[in-house]
Design a protein around this motif. Structure first.
Motif, mmCIF file in Angstrom:
data_model
loop_
_atom_site.group_PDB
_atom_site.id
_atom_site.type_symbol
_atom_site.label_atom_id
_atom_site.label_comp_id
_atom_site.label_asym_id
_atom_site.label_seq_id
_atom_site.Cartn_x
_atom_site.Cartn_y
_atom_site.Cartn_z
ATOM 1 N N UNK A 94 30.753 86.400 -1.702
ATOM 2 C CA UNK A 94 32.131 86.828 -1.971
ATOM 3 C C UNK A 94 32.148 88.343 -1.885
ATOM 4 N N UNK A 95 32.797 88.844 -0.848
ATOM 5 C CA UNK A 95 32.819 90.284 -0.608
ATOM 6 C C UNK A 95 33.940 90.968 -1.385
ATOM 7 N N UNK A 96 35.066 90.283 -1.532
ATOM 8 C CA UNK A 96 36.214 90.868 -2.240
ATOM 9 C C UNK A 96 37.001 89.721 -2.855
ATOM 10 N N UNK A 97 37.405 89.852 -4.108
ATOM 11 C CA UNK A 97 38.075 88.746 -4.797
ATOM 12 C C UNK A 97 39.593 88.808 -4.648
ATOM 13 N N UNK A 98 40.180 89.967 -4.787
ATOM 14 C CA UNK A 98 41.636 90.056 -4.769
ATOM 15 C C UNK A 98 42.074 91.173 -3.828
ATOM 16 N N UNK A 99 41.832 90.977 -2.544
ATOM 17 C CA UNK A 99 42.182 91.988 -1.549
ATOM 18 C C UNK A 99 43.610 91.774 -1.063
ATOM 19 N N UNK A 100 44.333 92.853 -0.785
ATOM 20 C CA UNK A 100 45.663 92.689 -0.199
ATOM 21 C C UNK A 100 45.606 92.345 1.292
ATOM 22 N N UNK A 101 44.438 92.492 1.907
ATOM 23 C CA UNK A 101 44.310 92.280 3.356
ATOM 24 C C UNK A 101 44.043 90.821 3.700
ATOM 25 N N UNK A 102 44.724 90.324 4.725
ATOM 26 C CA UNK A 102 44.518 88.959 5.202
ATOM 27 C C UNK A 102 43.368 88.870 6.192
ATOM 28 N N UNK A 103 42.874 89.995 6.652
ATOM 29 C CA UNK A 103 41.788 90.015 7.628
ATOM 30 C C UNK A 103 40.730 91.011 7.180
ATOM 31 N N UNK A 104 39.494 90.778 7.613
ATOM 32 C CA UNK A 104 38.415 91.724 7.342
ATOM 33 C C UNK A 104 37.339 91.571 8.401
ATOM 34 N N UNK A 105 36.490 92.560 8.503
ATOM 35 C CA UNK A 105 35.345 92.492 9.403
ATOM 36 C C UNK A 105 34.082 92.481 8.562
ATOM 37 N N UNK A 106 33.070 91.801 9.050
ATOM 38 C CA UNK A 106 31.812 91.676 8.312
ATOM 39 C C UNK A 106 30.654 92.140 9.174
ATOM 40 N N UNK A 107 29.622 92.625 8.497
ATOM 41 C CA UNK A 107 28.374 92.991 9.145
ATOM 42 C C UNK A 107 27.254 92.249 8.434
ATOM 43 N N UNK A 108 26.462 91.483 9.189
ATOM 44 C CA UNK A 108 25.366 90.691 8.618
ATOM 45 C C UNK A 108 24.089 91.024 9.381
ATOM 46 N N UNK A 109 23.054 91.434 8.647
ATOM 47 C CA UNK A 109 21.751 91.727 9.236
ATOM 48 C C UNK A 109 20.708 90.946 8.465
ATOM 49 N N UNK A 110 20.014 90.041 9.159
ATOM 50 C CA UNK A 110 19.039 89.171 8.514
ATOM 51 C C UNK A 110 17.632 89.431 9.064
ATOM 52 N N UNK A 111 16.645 89.158 8.220
ATOM 53 C CA UNK A 111 15.239 89.282 8.601
ATOM 54 C C UNK A 111 14.442 88.306 7.757
ATOM 55 N N UNK A 112 13.241 88.008 8.204
ATOM 56 C CA UNK A 112 12.377 87.092 7.452
ATOM 57 C C UNK A 112 12.015 87.723 6.116
ATOM 58 N N UNK A 113 12.019 86.914 5.054
ATOM 59 C CA UNK A 113 11.645 87.404 3.735
ATOM 60 C C UNK A 113 10.153 87.676 3.693
ATOM 61 N N UNK A 114 9.785 88.702 2.948
ATOM 62 C CA UNK A 114 8.364 89.005 2.737
ATOM 63 C C UNK A 114 7.793 88.020 1.744
ATOM 64 N N UNK A 115 6.613 87.453 2.017
ATOM 65 C CA UNK A 115 6.027 86.488 1.067
ATOM 66 C C UNK A 115 5.561 87.160 -0.203
#
Length: 115
Positions: A94-115
């Motif tokens: 959940x990036x924002x709970x009560x935003x006035x905007x109906x649209x948003x852009x997201x950035x997602x960067x994933x990598x393998x977790x370190x053991x």
């Protein structure tokens, strides 16, 4: 006149070689320490009406056989949130709970977790 044509052709040839060499160096990336980015995490964004605003949600779905760590940020909440995804697991951020905007852009960067 022929000398001028040969001179122009030589300059053009040298310019082309310089551009090819420069682009080859620009495309090469130095090796990074640590885990490399992965392509097996799928994500999408969703806007849900809530009261007088909208809730911005980023859904993550790990298709990998290993745990993944993803950094998620949006234009409505630029503060990075880090999420651990179990193998073949999913999470909602959940990036924002009560935003006035109906649209948003997201950035997602994933990598393998370190053991």
């Amino acid at each position: 006149m022929p000398k001028l044509i040969y001179c122009f052709a030589a300059i053009l040839l040298c310019s082309c070689i310089a551009i090819v060499l420069w682009r080859g160096q620009a495309q090469g990336q130095p090796k990074q320490d640590g885990p490399q980015p992965v392509n097996c995490v799928e994500w999408n964004k969703e806007v849900r009406p809530r009261g007088y605003g909208y809730m911005h949600v980023v859904k993550l779905n790990n298709q990998c056989n290993t745990s993944q760590r993803c950094d998620v940020s949006t234009n409505s909440n630029p503060e990075k949130q880090t999420v651990e995804l179990p193998p073949k697991g999913s999470r909602e951020v959940i990036a924002h709970i009560s935003s006035p905007a109906r649209e948003f852009t997201a950035s997602v960067n994933c990598r393998a977790s370190q053991p």
